[in-house]
Design a protein around this motif. Structure first.
Motif, PDB file in Angstrom:
ATOM      1  N   VAL A 127      13.370  36.453  52.652  1.00  0.00           N
ATOM      2  CA  VAL A 127      14.138  36.955  52.652  1.00  0.00           C
ATOM      3  C   VAL A 127      14.370  37.471  50.631  1.00  0.00           C
ATOM      4  CG1 VAL A 127      16.344  36.067  53.303  1.00  0.00           C
ATOM      5  CG2 VAL A 127      16.003  35.235  51.126  1.00  0.00           C
ATOM      6  N   GLY A 128      14.465  39.160  50.679  1.00  0.00           N
ATOM      7  CA  GLY A 128      14.025  39.371  49.815  1.00  0.00           C
ATOM      8  C   GLY A 128      15.291  39.470  48.071  1.00  0.00           C
ATOM      9  N   PRO A 129      14.593  39.297  47.152  1.00  0.00           N
ATOM     10  CA  PRO A 129      15.750  38.852  45.926  1.00  0.00           C
ATOM     11  C   PRO A 129      17.106  38.799  46.009  1.00  0.00           C
ATOM     12  CG  PRO A 129      13.354  40.265  45.201  1.00  0.00           C
ATOM     13  CD  PRO A 129      13.422  40.035  46.965  1.00  0.00           C
ATOM     14  N   GLN A 130      17.760  40.507  46.780  1.00  0.00           N
ATOM     15  CA  GLN A 130      18.522  40.810  46.006  1.00  0.00           C
ATOM     16  C   GLN A 130      19.156  40.633  47.346  1.00  0.00           C
ATOM     17  OE1 GLN A 130      18.784  42.242  43.333  1.00  0.00           O
ATOM     18  NE2 GLN A 130      17.125  42.437  43.285  1.00  0.00           N
ATOM     19  N   ALA A 131      19.070  39.593  48.430  1.00  0.00           N
ATOM     20  CA  ALA A 131      19.633  38.524  49.159  1.00  0.00           C
ATOM     21  C   ALA A 131      20.864  38.327  49.261  1.00  0.00           C
ATOM     22  CB  ALA A 131      19.044  38.411  49.736  1.00  0.00           C
ATOM     23  N   THR A 132      22.517  38.027  49.153  1.00  0.00           N
ATOM     24  CA  THR A 132      23.024  36.827  48.496  1.00  0.00           C
ATOM     25  C   THR A 132      22.536  35.742  48.710  1.00  0.00           C
ATOM     26  OG1 THR A 132      24.767  37.961  50.145  1.00  0.00           O
ATOM     27  CG2 THR A 132      24.341  39.989  48.839  1.00  0.00           C
ATOM     28  N   ILE A 133      23.866  35.099  48.314  1.00  0.00           N
ATOM     29  CA  ILE A 133      22.841  33.717  47.925  1.00  0.00           C
ATOM     30  C   ILE A 133      24.097  33.198  49.278  1.00  0.00           C
ATOM     31  CG2 ILE A 133      23.965  31.495  47.972  1.00  0.00           C
ATOM     32  CD1 ILE A 133      23.927  32.504  44.652  1.00  0.00           C
ATOM     33  N   VAL A 156      21.290  23.456  46.835  1.00  0.00           N
ATOM     34  CA  VAL A 156      23.016  23.702  46.904  1.00  0.00           C
ATOM     35  C   VAL A 156      23.886  23.369  46.335  1.00  0.00           C
ATOM     36  CG1 VAL A 156      25.074  24.035  48.699  1.00  0.00           C
ATOM     37  CG2 VAL A 156      22.630  24.250  49.728  1.00  0.00           C
ATOM     38  N   LEU A 157      23.947  21.972  45.532  1.00  0.00           N
ATOM     39  CA  LEU A 157      24.707  21.458  45.267  1.00  0.00           C
ATOM     40  C   LEU A 157      24.685  21.069  43.505  1.00  0.00           C
ATOM     41  CD1 LEU A 157      27.001  18.784  44.772  1.00  0.00           C
ATOM     42  CD2 LEU A 157      25.393  17.322  45.037  1.00  0.00           C
ATOM     43  N   LYS A 158      23.419  21.767  43.309  1.00  0.00           N
ATOM     44  CA  LYS A 158      23.209  21.588  41.972  1.00  0.00           C
ATOM     45  C   LYS A 158      23.014  23.214  40.913  1.00  0.00           C
ATOM     46  CE  LYS A 158      17.913  21.315  42.158  1.00  0.00           C
ATOM     47  NZ  LYS A 158      16.618  19.936  42.236  1.00  0.00           N
ATOM     48  N   ARG A 159      22.527  23.763  41.992  1.00  0.00           N
ATOM     49  CA  ARG A 159      22.608  25.306  41.585  1.00  0.00           C
ATOM     50  C   ARG A 159      23.722  26.111  41.677  1.00  0.00           C
ATOM     51  NH1 ARG A 159      16.155  26.266  41.543  1.00  0.00           N
ATOM     52  NH2 ARG A 159      15.499  25.073  41.232  1.00  0.00           N
ATOM     53  N   ILE A 160      24.502  25.397  43.096  1.00  0.00           N
ATOM     54  CA  ILE A 160      25.725  26.197  43.642  1.00  0.00           C
ATOM     55  C   ILE A 160      27.236  25.826  43.447  1.00  0.00           C
ATOM     56  CG2 ILE A 160      26.090  27.445  45.455  1.00  0.00           C
ATOM     57  CD1 ILE A 160      23.668  28.063  46.674  1.00  0.00           C
ATOM     58  N   VAL A 161      27.511  24.722  44.003  1.00  0.00           N
ATOM     59  CA  VAL A 161      28.451  23.638  44.187  1.00  0.00           C
ATOM     60  C   VAL A 161      28.998  23.714  42.990  1.00  0.00           C
ATOM     61  CG1 VAL A 161      29.508  22.034  45.656  1.00  0.00           C
ATOM     62  CG2 VAL A 161      28.216  23.598  46.205  1.00  0.00           C
ATOM     63  N   LEU A 193      29.198  33.315  45.674  1.00  0.00           N
ATOM     64  CA  LEU A 193      28.175  33.181  46.861  1.00  0.00           C
ATOM     65  C   LEU A 193      27.553  35.145  46.861  1.00  0.00           C
ATOM     66  CD1 LEU A 193      29.791  30.951  49.348  1.00  0.00           C
ATOM     67  CD2 LEU A 193      28.205  30.766  47.652  1.00  0.00           C
ATOM     68  N   ASP A 194      28.484  35.803  45.834  1.00  0.00           N
ATOM     69  CA  ASP A 194      28.281  37.237  46.252  1.00  0.00           C
ATOM     70  C   ASP A 194      26.554  37.666  45.415  1.00  0.00           C
ATOM     71  OD1 ASP A 194      30.651  38.487  44.774  1.00  0.00           O
ATOM     72  OD2 ASP A 194      29.602  37.349  43.690  1.00  0.00           O
ATOM     73  N   GLN A 195      26.117  36.541  44.102  1.00  0.00           N
ATOM     74  CA  GLN A 195      25.353  36.870  43.350  1.00  0.00           C
ATOM     75  C   GLN A 195      23.174  36.536  43.827  1.00  0.00           C
ATOM     76  OE1 GLN A 195      25.117  37.140  40.235  1.00  0.00           O
ATOM     77  NE2 GLN A 195      27.762  37.493  40.245  1.00  0.00           N
ATOM     78  N   PRO A 196      23.076  37.631  43.547  1.00  0.00           N
ATOM     79  CA  PRO A 196      21.291  37.565  44.569  1.00  0.00           C
ATOM     80  C   PRO A 196      20.748  35.845  44.507  1.00  0.00           C
ATOM     81  CG  PRO A 196      21.402  38.353  42.697  1.00  0.00           C
ATOM     82  CD  PRO A 196      22.956  37.825  42.697  1.00  0.00           C
ATOM     83  N   ILE A 197      20.229  35.883  45.624  1.00  0.00           N
ATOM     84  CA  ILE A 197      19.018  34.325  45.926  1.00  0.00           C
ATOM     85  C   ILE A 197      18.490  33.999  44.609  1.00  0.00           C
ATOM     86  CG2 ILE A 197      17.333  35.533  47.383  1.00  0.00           C
ATOM     87  CD1 ILE A 197      19.834  32.050  47.851  1.00  0.00           C
ATOM     88  N   SER A 198      18.103  35.681  43.835  1.00  0.00           N
ATOM     89  CA  SER A 198      17.064  35.607  42.646  1.00  0.00           C
ATOM     90  C   SER A 198      17.581  34.641  41.709  1.00  0.00           C
ATOM     91  CB  SER A 198      16.528  36.511  42.506  1.00  0.00           C
ATOM     92  OG  SER A 198      17.317  37.570  42.523  1.00  0.00           O
TER      93      SER A 198
END
Length: 636
Positions: free
Chosen positions: A181-187, A220-225, A231-236
Motif C-alpha cells: 500500500v501507499g503511505p497515505q492508506a488508512t490504518i 497492532v497491539l503496541k502501536r494501535i490498540v 483507524l483513519d490515520q495514515p499507515i505511515s
C-alpha cells in the motif's frame, strides 16, 4: 394476564434455542435459565451491535433473526469465525466474555436484527449450571488458540515433501505477488486487507514501488490498540521505517542472518532497481526446516559413532523446540519427538550389533511407558526391554547373558545421547526385563491373575509396549496374548480401573485448583501425575476391555470410544483436554531448559493467563468424566 404473557415469551425463547446447538444439547433447566434472563433487543440495518470501542463485553448475544456481519477489528480477529456472517441461533462475544476483554471484532446488522442478550453475570452462572454449555464455551476458546496454528501444522505435515533448503535463493521461496500500500492508506484499510487476505504483514511502498516501511501483526497491539490511535490515520504514522531488504539472488541463509542481526521477522526481496518483489518471513524460513528434518534423519541413519548421534539428538531437541515456539500442536510434537528418538535408538542398537552376533535368534527391542505410547516430551528417561525366543537347542541362561551385555552397552550409549538411565531400572540390561516370549507371557499372566498393587503398577508401565527393533511379530504375539488374558479376567480390569481412580483431578470445591499435591513444589500441579496420567490410565482400561491393540492414548480413546458408543464430541473433548495438558508440559519443560534446568512437570496455575486457566479447569473436568465412566462400568 401479564404472567401468562411472560410465560409465553419464555416458552417461545426455549423453543427457539432448542432448535440450535449447543442449546439443543443443554439441560432443560439451563435453557430455561437463559430464556428467563435474556432480553430481546432490536437493531436496525447498519447498526453496530458490538465493537471494541464499547469496552469490556457485557453480554452474550444470540441471533434470533436477521444476519450479523463480522468485521475484523484487528488482523488477529479473523481466526475467531470461519464465516463472516452470523445467522439465527449463532452466538457471539464468547471469547471476549471468557477473557473479560473488549471484543476483537465489530458486529454489524446486515439487515434488521433481533438478538437475545444474556448479561455477563448470568453467562458465567450458566457455565457453572450447564456442563454442555461450559464445554461449548471451552471448546470455543480452545478453538481460538488452535486455529491460529492450524496453517502451520498443515505446513509441517507437508514439509517431508519439501525440496528446498536454506541455500535456496529468495526467488524460490517467494510464491505470491507481494501486497503493498501507499503511505497515505488508512490504518483501517490496511488492517482489513491483512485480515481479508490472511497476511502477517503489509509493506508500504512509494510511487516507484520501493519499500519505505512495513507494518506487522505484532504492531497492532503496541502501536494501535494500546495508544488508542484512530483507524483513519495514515499507515505511515504507525509503520516501521527503513525495512530490511535483500536482492532476489540472496538465499535463505542470508535472510536468516539479517533477521538475527537486526531483530526483525521479515525481510523484503527486491529486484535490481530496488522495487518490491516479495516478503520473506520467519515462518517461510521455518518451512525450510523440512530439509533440516531430512538432514537430521539422514545424519542419524548414517551415523558411525555415538558422537554424531549426540549432535543429531541435540538437533532433534532444537527442532522440536522450534516447532513448539511456532505453535505446532502437542500431539504432533510428542509424536515427532518419539519418532526421531526411535530413530536414534535404532541406530544405537545397530552400531552395537556390530560387536554382538545374534544370528539365528528371534528377538526384539521393546519400549515401554511414554515411548511405548508415542508420547515423549522434552524430558524423558529410558524404559525398555528385550523379548527373545529360546529354542530347545539353545542355552537360555547363556543367551540371556549375551543379550544383557549387549543391552548394557545400548543403555549406556542412550544415556550419552540424552536419554538418562532409568532410576527404577526399567531397562533391557535388567535381567527381569530381558526375557523369552514365554516368560513375558507368563509374567503378564501373573500380573493379570494376581492383581496386587505392584502388579497393577507394572501393568501401567509394561502393557504400553511397542517394538523398536528386531522381530516385530514377537511384540504382536505378546499383544494378542495380553488381550486374550485380559478379556477373560474382569476382576483384573476392575482392579486396574480402581487403580486409575486412585488419583483425582486437582479441582477444589472452594478454589479452582488443588496445588498442594507435592510439598516440595507448593502452588504447583504435577501435570504428569495429576494430569495426563488420568487420561492414559482411563484409556488403557478402555482399550484392554475392548480388545484395542493401540497404545497411544489418543488412538485408544478414539477406537475404544467408538466401541463404547461414547458420543464423538465427548471423545473429541477428552482428546482436546489431554493435548492441552501435554502442551502445557512441553511449554514448561521448554522454559525450564532455556533456564538451564532439567525440565519437570510442575506448573503453577498462577503463571497461566485467564483463558489457559479456564481450559485447564475444563481439561481436568474431562478427566473427571472419564473417571466417572470407569466408576459406572466397574461399579466403583
Amino acid at each position: 394476564m401479564a404472567n401468562s404473557a411472560t410465560e409465553m415469551l419464555i416458552s417461545a425463547c426455549i423453543r427457539f434455542l432448542q432448535a440450535y446447538p449447543p442449546f439443543d444439547r443443554m439441560e432443560v433447566e439451563a435453557v430455561r435459565f437463559i430464556a428467563e434472563r435474556a432480553k430481546l433487543a432490536h437493531y436496525p440495518k447498519g447498526a453496530q451491535i458490538l465493537g471494541s470501542e464499547m469496552g469490556v463485553a457485557r453480554s452474550l448475544y444470540i441471533v434470533q433473526c436477521g444476519r450479523v456481519r463480522v468485521k475484523a477489528g484487528s488482523p488477529l480477529a479473523n481466526v475467531e469465525y470461519s464465516s463472516v456472517t452470523l445467522g439465527p441461533g449463532q452466538a457471539f462475544s464468547i471469547g471476549a466474555l471468557m477473557a473479560q476483554r473488549p471484543s476483537a471484532n465489530a458486529y454489524v446488522a446486515r439487515e434488521e436484527v433481533f438478538c437475545y442478550e444474556l448479561p455477563s453475570d448470568d453467562f458465567f452462572t450458566l457455565t457453572q449450571k450447564s456442563t454442555a454449555f461450559n464445554l461449548f464455551c471451552t471448546q470455543h476458546i480452545a478453538g481460538l488458540l488452535n486455529q491460529s496454528r492450524q496453517q502451520l501444522q498443515l505446513q509441517f505435515a507437508q514439509r517431508a515433501s519439501e525440496q528446498k533448503t536454506m541455500n535456496s535463493p529468495l526467488t524460490a521461496i517467494v510464491k505470491r505477488e507481494p501486497v503493498a500500500v501507499g503511505p497515505q492508506a488508512t490504518i483501517r484499510q490496511v488492517v482489513e486487507t491483512m485480515a481479508g487476505q490472511h497476511l502477517g504483514s503489509m509493506v508500504v511502498v512509494d510511487e516507484a514501488s520501493h519499500p519505505i516501511g512495513i507494518f506487522t501483526l505484532s504492531d497492532v497491539l503496541k502501536r494501535i490498540v494500546l495508544p488508542g490511535v484512530p483507524l483513519d490515520q495514515p499507515i505511515s504514522s504507525v509503520m516501521s521505517g527503513s525495512p530490511q531488504t535483500l536482492p532476489l539472488a540472496a538465499n535463505a541463509h542470508d535472510a536468516a542472518l539479517v533477521m538475527a542481526m537486526h531483530g526483525v521477522r521479515h525481510v523484503l526481496a527486491v529486484d535490481e532497481g530496488g522495487s518490491l518483489r516479495g516478503v520473506i518471513s520467519e515462518r517461510d524460513l521455518f518451512k525450510l526446516q523440512g530439509a533440516g528434518l531430512r538432514q537430521i534423519r539422514h545424519a542419524i541413519d548414517a551415523a558411525t559413532s555415538i558422537q554424531v548421534l549426540q549432535h543429531a539428538r541435540a538437533d532433534v531437541r532444537q527442532l522440536a523446540l522450534t516447532m513448539l515456539a511456532e505453535g505446532v500442536g502437542a500431539q504432533e510434537i510428542t509424536q515427532f519427538i518419539s519418532t526421531l528418538n526411535d530413530t536414534v535408538t535404532r541406530r544405537i542398537i545397530s552400531l552395537n550389533l556390530e560387536r554382538h552376533d545374534f544370528y539365528g535368534i528371534d528377538w526384539a527391542w521393546l519400549s515401554f511407558g511414554s515411548e511405548g505410547r508415542d508420547e515423549q516430551t522434552f524430558s524423558t528417561d529410558q524404559d525398555n526391554g528385550i523379548v527373545f525366543v529360546c529354542t530347545d537347542i539353545m542355552d537360555r541362561e547363556q543367551t540371556q547373558l549375551r543379550f544383557i551385555e549387549f543391552a548394557r552397552e545400548v543403555n549406556e550409549d542412550l544415556d550419552r545421547c540424552g536419554f538418562p538411565l532409568c532410576k527404577g531400572n526399567i531397562m533391557a540390561s535388567n535381567p527381569d526385563l530381558c526375557l523369552t516370549i514365554d516368560e513375558w507371557e507368563e509374567r503378564f499372566a501373573q500380573w493379570i491373575h494376581t492383581p496386587e498393587p505392584q502388579a497393577l503398577l507394572n501393568a501401567t508401565i509394561f502393557f504400553d509396549f511397542r517394538p523398536l527393533h528386531g522381530r516385530f511379530n514377537l511384540a504382536h504375539r505378546l499383544r494378542l496374548s495380553l488381550l486374550r488374558q485380559t478379556r477373560g479376567n474382569p476382576l483384573f480390569l476392575r482392579m486396574l480401573a480402581q487403580n486409575a481412580l486412585s488419583v483425582a483431578p486437582p479441582l477444589g470445591r472452594f478454589r479452582d485448583f488443588v496445588t498442594d499435591g507435592d510439598p516440595d513444589h507448593p502452588g504447583c500441579i504435577d501435570l504428569k501425575k495429576f494430569g495426563v496420567r488420568l487420561f492414559t490410565d482411563a484409556a488403557r482400561v478402555f482399550a484392554l476391555a475392548r480388545q484395542v491393540e493401540a497404545t497411544n492414548t489418543v488412538h485408544r480413546l478414539k477406537r475404544a470410544g467408538a466401541l463404547m458408543n461414547i458420543p464423538a464430541e465427548d471423545v473429541a473433548a477428552s482428546i482436546e483436554g489431554f493435548n492441552f495438558l501435554q502442551l502445557l508440559r512441553l511449554r514448561h519443560q521448554h522454559f525450564e531448559q532455556e533456564q538451564g534446568r532439567a525440565g519437570d512437570n510442575f506448573v503453577s496455575p498462577d503463571d497461566l493467563n485467564e483463558i489457559e486457566r479456564r481450559i485447564l479447569k475444563e481439561a481436568f473436568r474431562q478427566a473427571r468424566k472419564l473417571q466417572a465412566r470407569l466408576k459406572i462400568d466397574y461399579q466403583l
